[in-house]
Every structure is written in C-alpha cells, then in structure tokens.
Design a protein around this motif. Structure first.
Motif, PDB file in Angstrom:
ATOM      1  N   ALA A 615      41.691  18.777   8.122  1.00  0.00           N
ATOM      2  CA  ALA A 615      42.356  19.724   9.012  1.00  0.00           C
ATOM      3  C   ALA A 615      41.793  19.726  10.428  1.00  0.00           C
ATOM      4  O   ALA A 615      42.493  20.071  11.382  1.00  0.00           O
ATOM      5  CB  ALA A 615      42.270  21.135   8.427  1.00  0.00           C
ATOM      6  N   ASP A 616      40.546  19.351  10.608  1.00  0.00           N
ATOM      7  CA  ASP A 616      39.895  19.419  11.913  1.00  0.00           C
ATOM      8  C   ASP A 616      40.446  18.334  12.846  1.00  0.00           C
ATOM      9  O   ASP A 616      40.309  17.139  12.582  1.00  0.00           O
ATOM     10  CB  ASP A 616      38.387  19.241  11.746  1.00  0.00           C
ATOM     11  N   ALA A 617      41.072  18.763  13.944  1.00  0.00           N
ATOM     12  CA  ALA A 617      41.662  17.815  14.893  1.00  0.00           C
ATOM     13  C   ALA A 617      40.783  17.600  16.117  1.00  0.00           C
ATOM     14  O   ALA A 617      41.217  16.968  17.091  1.00  0.00           O
ATOM     15  CB  ALA A 617      43.040  18.315  15.327  1.00  0.00           C
ATOM     16  N   SER A 618      39.554  18.088  16.100  1.00  0.00           N
ATOM     17  CA  SER A 618      38.718  18.033  17.300  1.00  0.00           C
ATOM     18  C   SER A 618      38.402  16.614  17.742  1.00  0.00           C
ATOM     19  O   SER A 618      38.159  16.364  18.925  1.00  0.00           O
ATOM     20  CB  SER A 618      37.414  18.803  17.062  1.00  0.00           C
ATOM     21  N   ALA A 619      38.426  15.657  16.806  1.00  0.00           N
ATOM     22  CA  ALA A 619      38.129  14.266  17.181  1.00  0.00           C
ATOM     23  C   ALA A 619      39.192  13.700  18.112  1.00  0.00           C
ATOM     24  O   ALA A 619      38.933  12.741  18.851  1.00  0.00           O
ATOM     25  CB  ALA A 619      38.008  13.399  15.929  1.00  0.00           C
ATOM     26  N   ALA A 620      40.404  14.282  18.073  1.00  0.00           N
ATOM     27  CA  ALA A 620      41.489  13.803  18.939  1.00  0.00           C
ATOM     28  C   ALA A 620      41.582  14.597  20.231  1.00  0.00           C
ATOM     29  O   ALA A 620      42.413  14.282  21.095  1.00  0.00           O
ATOM     30  CB  ALA A 620      42.817  13.881  18.190  1.00  0.00           C
ATOM     31  N   THR A 642      44.534  25.016  28.096  1.00  0.00           N
ATOM     32  CA  THR A 642      45.317  24.364  27.042  1.00  0.00           C
ATOM     33  C   THR A 642      44.646  23.075  26.588  1.00  0.00           C
ATOM     34  O   THR A 642      44.356  22.199  27.418  1.00  0.00           O
ATOM     35  CB  THR A 642      46.731  24.039  27.555  1.00  0.00           C
ATOM     36  N   PRO A 643      44.392  22.931  25.284  1.00  0.00           N
ATOM     37  CA  PRO A 643      43.800  21.682  24.789  1.00  0.00           C
ATOM     38  C   PRO A 643      44.786  20.523  24.891  1.00  0.00           C
ATOM     39  O   PRO A 643      45.990  20.694  24.692  1.00  0.00           O
ATOM     40  CB  PRO A 643      43.463  22.005  23.332  1.00  0.00           C
ATOM     41  N   VAL A 644      44.267  19.352  25.185  1.00  0.00           N
ATOM     42  CA  VAL A 644      45.070  18.133  25.287  1.00  0.00           C
ATOM     43  C   VAL A 644      44.574  17.147  24.239  1.00  0.00           C
ATOM     44  O   VAL A 644      43.381  16.818  24.187  1.00  0.00           O
ATOM     45  CB  VAL A 644      44.970  17.505  26.690  1.00  0.00           C
ATOM     46  N   TYR A 645      45.493  16.681  23.373  1.00  0.00           N
ATOM     47  CA  TYR A 645      45.141  15.771  22.285  1.00  0.00           C
ATOM     48  C   TYR A 645      45.704  14.379  22.548  1.00  0.00           C
ATOM     49  O   TYR A 645      46.778  14.229  23.150  1.00  0.00           O
ATOM     50  CB  TYR A 645      45.685  16.296  20.951  1.00  0.00           C
ATOM     51  N   ASP A 646      44.972  13.379  22.078  1.00  0.00           N
ATOM     52  CA  ASP A 646      45.420  11.989  22.145  1.00  0.00           C
ATOM     53  C   ASP A 646      46.127  11.656  20.837  1.00  0.00           C
ATOM     54  O   ASP A 646      45.509  11.671  19.768  1.00  0.00           O
ATOM     55  CB  ASP A 646      44.216  11.065  22.360  1.00  0.00           C
ATOM     56  N   ARG A 647      47.421  11.349  20.911  1.00  0.00           N
ATOM     57  CA  ARG A 647      48.214  11.093  19.698  1.00  0.00           C
ATOM     58  C   ARG A 647      47.617   9.962  18.853  1.00  0.00           C
ATOM     59  O   ARG A 647      47.648  10.011  17.617  1.00  0.00           O
ATOM     60  CB  ARG A 647      49.658  10.752  20.098  1.00  0.00           C
ATOM     61  N   ALA A 648      47.084   8.944  19.501  1.00  0.00           N
ATOM     62  CA  ALA A 648      46.562   7.781  18.767  1.00  0.00           C
ATOM     63  C   ALA A 648      45.354   8.135  17.910  1.00  0.00           C
ATOM     64  O   ALA A 648      45.031   7.411  16.961  1.00  0.00           O
ATOM     65  CB  ALA A 648      46.204   6.669  19.745  1.00  0.00           C
ATOM     66  N   LYS A 651      44.972  12.158  12.858  1.00  0.00           N
ATOM     67  CA  LYS A 651      45.050  11.624  11.500  1.00  0.00           C
ATOM     68  C   LYS A 651      45.807  12.600  10.602  1.00  0.00           C
ATOM     69  O   LYS A 651      45.969  13.783  10.939  1.00  0.00           O
ATOM     70  CB  LYS A 651      43.643  11.354  10.944  1.00  0.00           C
ATOM     71  N   ALA A 652      46.257  12.103   9.469  1.00  0.00           N
ATOM     72  CA  ALA A 652      47.005  12.937   8.528  1.00  0.00           C
ATOM     73  C   ALA A 652      46.176  14.145   8.119  1.00  0.00           C
ATOM     74  O   ALA A 652      44.992  14.020   7.788  1.00  0.00           O
ATOM     75  CB  ALA A 652      47.393  12.124   7.301  1.00  0.00           C
ATOM     76  N   GLY A 653      46.800  15.323   8.151  1.00  0.00           N
ATOM     77  CA  GLY A 653      46.121  16.555   7.790  1.00  0.00           C
ATOM     78  C   GLY A 653      45.572  17.316   8.970  1.00  0.00           C
ATOM     79  O   GLY A 653      45.286  18.517   8.852  1.00  0.00           O
ATOM     80  N   VAL A 679      49.722  17.240  11.320  1.00  0.00           N
ATOM     81  CA  VAL A 679      50.098  15.834  11.191  1.00  0.00           C
ATOM     82  C   VAL A 679      50.335  15.548   9.713  1.00  0.00           C
ATOM     83  O   VAL A 679      49.451  15.779   8.881  1.00  0.00           O
ATOM     84  CB  VAL A 679      49.006  14.908  11.749  1.00  0.00           C
ATOM     85  N   ASP A 680      51.550  15.065   9.371  1.00  0.00           N
ATOM     86  CA  ASP A 680      51.840  14.840   7.957  1.00  0.00           C
ATOM     87  C   ASP A 680      51.358  13.461   7.502  1.00  0.00           C
ATOM     88  O   ASP A 680      50.742  12.708   8.271  1.00  0.00           O
ATOM     89  CB  ASP A 680      53.325  15.071   7.648  1.00  0.00           C
ATOM     90  N   HIS A 681      51.668  13.108   6.268  1.00  0.00           N
ATOM     91  CA  HIS A 681      51.084  11.906   5.652  1.00  0.00           C
ATOM     92  C   HIS A 681      51.576  10.610   6.280  1.00  0.00           C
ATOM     93  O   HIS A 681      50.932   9.568   6.124  1.00  0.00           O
ATOM     94  CB  HIS A 681      51.382  11.909   4.151  1.00  0.00           C
TER      95      HIS A 681
END
Length: 691
Positions: A615-620, A642-648, A651-653, A679-681
């Motif tokens: 669940a943790d998206a902090s790496a992106a 506002t946080p900005v995430y890199d789509r690449a 990961k799933a979850g 992010v789904d599977h």
C-alpha cells in the motif's frame, strides 16, 4: 506472437507492440499528413528497435486511420461522376426535409455547398426496378456506354452507381460495372448494392457517392501502406479498424473505404472496454481528450452500441454504414477561452491546435487555453510536457489567463478554475446525453480516461456525474492503438426485408438470412480465415408500425420460425422500453432490415499483471508542489501542498489520497480532494470517490 497497433491521428501517430509474454513497447511520432504511410513505417522501425526485434518478427499489423475522415472534412476528395435512374438526378441535392432553417426557402445547405458529385456529372440512364425487385424497365446499355464515355472525357476519378431499389435486385448495377470496366478501365467504381444494400434512397445514394469521393485517395494510401508492410515482411496483411469496431483486410478496405470513417475514434472506445474488463469493471464510459476534441463513448457490459443509420454522418454528409456510437465535441487541451460581446464566458470549440498551440508553448499563441489554465493552477509544470523534453514557459500562461481575469473582474486563480470547470462541464453534458438520456445510469459505470488530457479532467467529471470510479490506463495517450489489438475481423452484410411480427414472411427472412450468412462467410474465407475461427452474429432493425426510426436488436441463431420472430419482437420491446421509457407489447413489430456479421476470431492481447509493492506509495513520490484545488464547484480555490508521483515507479497495491498529481511521459493524472487512488494488479490507477 507479436502484434502491432498503429493509430494515425492528425498530429501524432501512436504505436504499440504487444508480445504474448506480456511485454509492451510504445512510441509516439509526428504524423506525416501528406503521406501517413511514411510516418507509420518510420515509427514502426523505431518501435521495433526499441523493443529489440526486427520488423519481420511482427506477426500481425492492425491499423486505425483518419485518412478517409480528413478527405471528407477538408473537401479534397476525388472528382466523382454518378450514374442513376432517369428522374433521380437531383436526389443528392434534395436530400431530406430536415434543414437548418425549416421555414426559409433561401439558405445554403452544407451538403449543397460542397457537392460530392457536381450536377453536370450526375448522369441518368433508362432502367427501373420496383420495390419487390422486379424489372419494370430493362437497362439501356447504350445509355450507359454513352454516359460512361462522357464521364471519361471529363476526367472523373471515380464513378458512383446508384439505381432505385438496387438493394432488392442488384443486376442492373452489376451490369453497369461490367460496362465501366470495358469503357473506362482503372476508374474507381462504387455500387450502392455493394456499399449500402438497404432501403432509404437519399442515404444510400449519399453513402455510395461518399465511398467514391474518398475511394481513390484512401485506397491508394492503403495499397502503399500494405505494400511497404509486405516489403518489410510485417505480418501477412494490414488489418484496418472500421467504424463498426471490427477489422477488415486491406483488400476489403480498399474496396469500401467509407467503412473507415470513424476508425481511430472507435479504436479508443474498444481500448477503454479492454481496460475496464482487465480491471474488473466491464461497464465503461470512455473519455478520450486530445488537443482539439474529446471523444465520448458508453459501453454497457463492454458492448458497443450502434448508431441509428439516419444518424451516421461524417461532416455534413450521410454515411449509411454501421458505426459504433461515439460522440465528439470541441473540447481539448488547446480549447480557447473567450468572453464574447455579450459578456458570456466560453471555452471552445475553437482550438489553438498544435500550431501555434497554447501560449505556454511559446510558439506564437496569444490566447488563453485550458492547458494554460492548468499550468496556472500548478497541475502542469515545465517537466509535465513529454517528461521535460518539451520546453514551456509558465509565465506566458499567467499573462494570457490574467487577460480573462481582468475581463471578469476576478483574480487569475478564479479565472483559471473557471476555464477548467466550463470545459469539464461541456464533457459532462456530452456524457449525460449518451448515458442518462438513453436509459443508462452513469453511477453504474466506470470512467476510463484516455488521451493526453483525459486524466486531467476525469476526476472532476466523475464528481459531477456521480461516477463511482475513474480508471487511468498505464498509457493513456496510446489507448486507441491498444484498442486496435482487442477486436476481431468482422464483416456486416445487411438487407431490407419489410415484414411484420403479425404476419411474418418466414420464407423471405430465411432465404435472405441464408444468403447473408453465405456472403459473410465467403468474405472471411477470401481473407484466409480458417473455418474453425468463423462465427456468425445476427441482428434485426425493428420498429413499431408508423415509426420512422428503427432500433437494432440481437437475433437468435437457429431456424426462422414463428418462435424466432417472437423472440426478436420481445427483444425489441425491451430495447424500446429502455431507450424511450415506454413499450407497447400488444403492438406488432415491423422487421425492416436483417443483418449478419461474419466474425473471424483473432487472439486477443492480455493485459499482464505488474509487480506488487504494497500500500505504501512513498517510493514513487518525487516532489511536492503548490497546486490549486477546491472541495466543490461552490468553494473558493485554495493553494495546497500537493504530492507528485512518478507513474513509472508505482506498483500494484500502492495507494494514496487526493489531492495528488501523477506524471508520466504521455499524460498527467489529477486525483481530486476527497478521492483515493489505488494501483490495481495490471497497473491501472483506480480513482474512487468518497460517496
């Protein structure tokens, strides 16, 4: 097996290479509008190199094109001659009673201003067939030869042949084709009994003329592309997307190019259907937003809905060919904001296009666009445009949006929010027109955001319509190219039968159904489709006696019996009730046209799962930026960290809350206030509203 999808648009050509092992390679390249085959083949070479394969390793080549559409919209088709029945020379000019100004005898009608066939080239010959298909007046072959020679002297490039009731008996039209081949070999020939074999004279004549108008240029383009693909050993043939959502071979497309008129638009709808199914939400509304326009489609349970044949138009012209229901409105990233002389705040349909483009492109644009507004709001910055490879100047966006703010007497933040909100509302209204007003509840659908700008608008549209979730594909900008890889080879063969459920002519329906089935099967076999992969689908256009419009309903397999007729009538009552909120089960049903669609099965692509990451998206998470958001349309906009995430890197979850911004090479995604994203599977971002 490696499958290639190439979708040619007015600005960019999108390419996707899909391998059965699940690997995907994508590429975008500028379109070469003078000859789209050049940009396509150059793009294929780059794509293959990027994927580490040779072009000859590609097994299947699927293609969507706007070539035929652009010819119609730009009025630069071929010089066309027409041969028709004595007394019907002006049918194309008279058209239908429906006119822009009902009570004016002095008006320039669009289809009269830009004639598909000039009157001097509309020639008549002696012949007549009645509505039952019986010959009343034999074909005067001397007349035909004289008129063909005249058209040859005038240098026409195509000849349309449309006789009265040729849908019932095509023998006269077929004989005219033989004479044309003798007298004028090499000219493009379009027969109404081939192109649109069903009743309604004006629409049949218009479709036949339209096929001739686009025929030479489109077929030449298809032949060039197929020849280059063959030389490069790419697949066995080029398969092209039709307006009905199926594929045809280059041979068939060259013969009937009018079937390609909404090719790329339909591919986007099919791509959205495949994306929804992969995420477990088959009922989808697709929103494909580019620089100039937005394409909107509604697919309950992932099934395409077909337009009524009186509504299938391209530009100002009727094209009575099967078309899936997709609506296009003038709303996109380049839509220009203005305040008119009456003080009305408008956005679109006029667009800055690719050149000069929005003001922030620093390419000569001086008017505020929706892209400039989103730069002002902090949603897009210099790194948002093709991952920073395209230079933009935010200060220019502020200058032009400030002009709107000054006219409104507000600040630049409210002006930018207003530009975005007006354009989003236009899209919401178009979606409502194709869902709520046709018996479908948007709250039972998922919204698939496509195109470079779709993921910027979808979060707001979902709030306005009550759509529970938004699905953002892995590559929003190439969804149409993906859609090319998700359908079968399909040929639809129609005919008119005119019978009633009260006194059905079972022999006529059975005989025509057998004939259509044979024709559809023969076309697939001519394309080299193995018999084990061929199936047939039946449908019937029905209406209550006295109605002017039909509804298409699926028809069962099996023998044509009274029970079969009852099943068709029951399906029509159900469809009429859903569409018009009323049904008349005690009334007889008129069966107008029957259709058989031959389906040649193609192995579909599989959207492969991606790596799981919890669940943790902090790496992106790459940065935090100041961006403008609001809780609802009545609230004032506020600047929010506002946080900005890199789509690449997602990961799933992975899950995160809005407001948030997700950036990738071909698009930017906005997650609104109070929304959550997961992010789904298979790598799709699922944005859910808090009910």
């Amino acid at each position: 097996m490696k499958r290639l999808g190439v979708d040619v648009g007015g600005t960019f050509t999108d390419l996707i290479l899909w391998d059965d092992d699940g690997s995907v390679t994508v590429h975008k390249t500028p379109s070469t509008n003078h000859d789209p085959s050049i940009g396509s083949m150059d793009g294929i070479a780059v794509l293959a190199d990027r994927a580490g394969v040779a072009p000859a390793d590609i097994d299947m080549f699927f293609h969507g094109t706007t070539v035929a559409t652009n010819i119609v919209l730009e009025h630069n088709g071929s010089d066309v001659g027409m041969i028709t029945t004595h007394g019907f020379r002006d049918l194309l000019h008279i058209a239908r009673k429906k006119r822009p100004l009902n009570y004016s005898n002095y008006q320039d009608l669009p289809w009269q201003k830009w004639q598909l066939v000039p009157r001097r080239n509309r020639r008549t010959v002696a012949e007549r067939i009645d509505a039952a298909g019986e010959v009343l007046t034999p074909l005067d072959e001397g007349d035909v030869r004289r008129e063909v020679r005249l058209l040859k002297e005038r240098g026409v490039e195509a000849i349309a042949v449309a006789f009265l009731h040729a849908y019932r008996n095509p023998t006269h039209e077929q004989r005219v084709r033989e004479i044309i081949e003798e007298e004028f070999p090499g000219v493009f020939v379009s027969l109404s009994s081939d192109v649109a074999p069903q009743y309604r004279e004006y629409e049949r004549f218009s479709t036949t003329a339209l096929n001739a108008f686009v025929g030479p240029k489109t077929s030449n383009y298809i032949d060039r592309l197929a020849g280059k693909a063959k030389q490069a050993q790419i697949g066995e043939d080029v398969h092209l997307m039709t307006s009905a959502g199926g594929l045809v071979t280059s041979r068939s497309a060259s013969h009937t190019p009018v079937s390609l008129l909404t090719s790329g638009v339909i591919a986007g709808l099919l791509g959205g259907c495949a994306i929804g199914k992969a995420s477990g939400y088959p009922s989808v509304i697709t929103l494909d937003v580019g620089g100039t326009s937005a394409d909107i489609g509604v697919a309950p349970d992932g099934r395409l809905r077909m337009k009524h044949l009186l509504d299938t138009r391209i530009g100002d012209y009727h094209a009575m060919v099967p078309m899936a229901e997709v609506d296009t409105i003038g709303a996109g990233g380049g839509s220009i904001a203005t305040i008119d002389s009456g003080g009305m705040f408008r956005v679109g349909p006029r667009s800055a296009g690719a050149v000069p483009g929005p003001a922030c492109y620093d390419n000569g644009g001086t008017e505020p666009t929706s892209t400039d507004a989103m730069v002002v709001m902090g949603w897009l910055d210099a790194d948002s445009f093709l991952s920073g490879s395209m230079e933009v100047k935010p200060e220019l966006a502020n200058e032009v949006v400030q002009q709107i703010a000054d006219r409104l007497g507000s600040d630049v933040e409210h002006a930018a929010m207003g530009i975005f909100s007006i354009l989003a509302h236009s899209m919401t209204e178009a979606i409502s027109l194709h869902s709520v007003r046709k018996g479908y509840d948007p709250r039972e659908f998922s919204l698939v955001a496509e195109g470079g700008a779709g993921p910027l608008f979808a979060w707001q549209i979902a709030e306005q319509l009550g759509v529970p979730r938004v699905i953002i594909p892995a590559h929003p900008g190439i969804t149409s190219a993906l859609g090319l890889l998700t359908t079968d080879i399909r040929y639809e063969v129609p005919t008119t039968v005119w019978t009633s459920s009260a006194e059905p002519n079972l022999e006529l329906v059975a005989a025509q159904m057998d004939r259509l089935s044979s024709e559809a099967t023969s076309q697939l076999e001519a394309d080299g489709i193995d018999a084990s992969r061929i199936s047939l689908e039946r449908s019937v256009d029905c209406r209550y006696v006295g109605q002017g419009y039909e509804l298409r309903v699926p028809a069962p397999d099996g023998d044509i019996t009274p029970e079969w007729i009852e099943q068709v009538a029951a399906a029509f009552h159900e469809a009429h009730g859903r569409t018009y909120s009323q049904r008349f089960d005690d009334k007889p049903v008129q069966l107008v046209n029957i259709r058989v669609t031959g389906v040649g099965a193609v192995d579909y692509i599989r959207i492969a799962p991606i790596e799981s990451g919890g669940a943790d998206a902090s790496a992106a998470l790459t940065s935090t930026t100041k961006a403008l958001f609001w809780k609802d349309e009545t609230a004032d906009p506020e600047w929010v960290d506002t946080p900005v995430y890199d789509r690449a890197l997602l990961k799933a979850g992975n899950a995160f809350a809005g407001p948030a911004i997700v950036r990738q090479f071909d698009s930017t995604t906005i997650v609104g206030v109070g929304q959550t994203a997961t992010v789904d599977h298979v790598g799709h971002i699922i944005i859910e509203r808090n009910s």
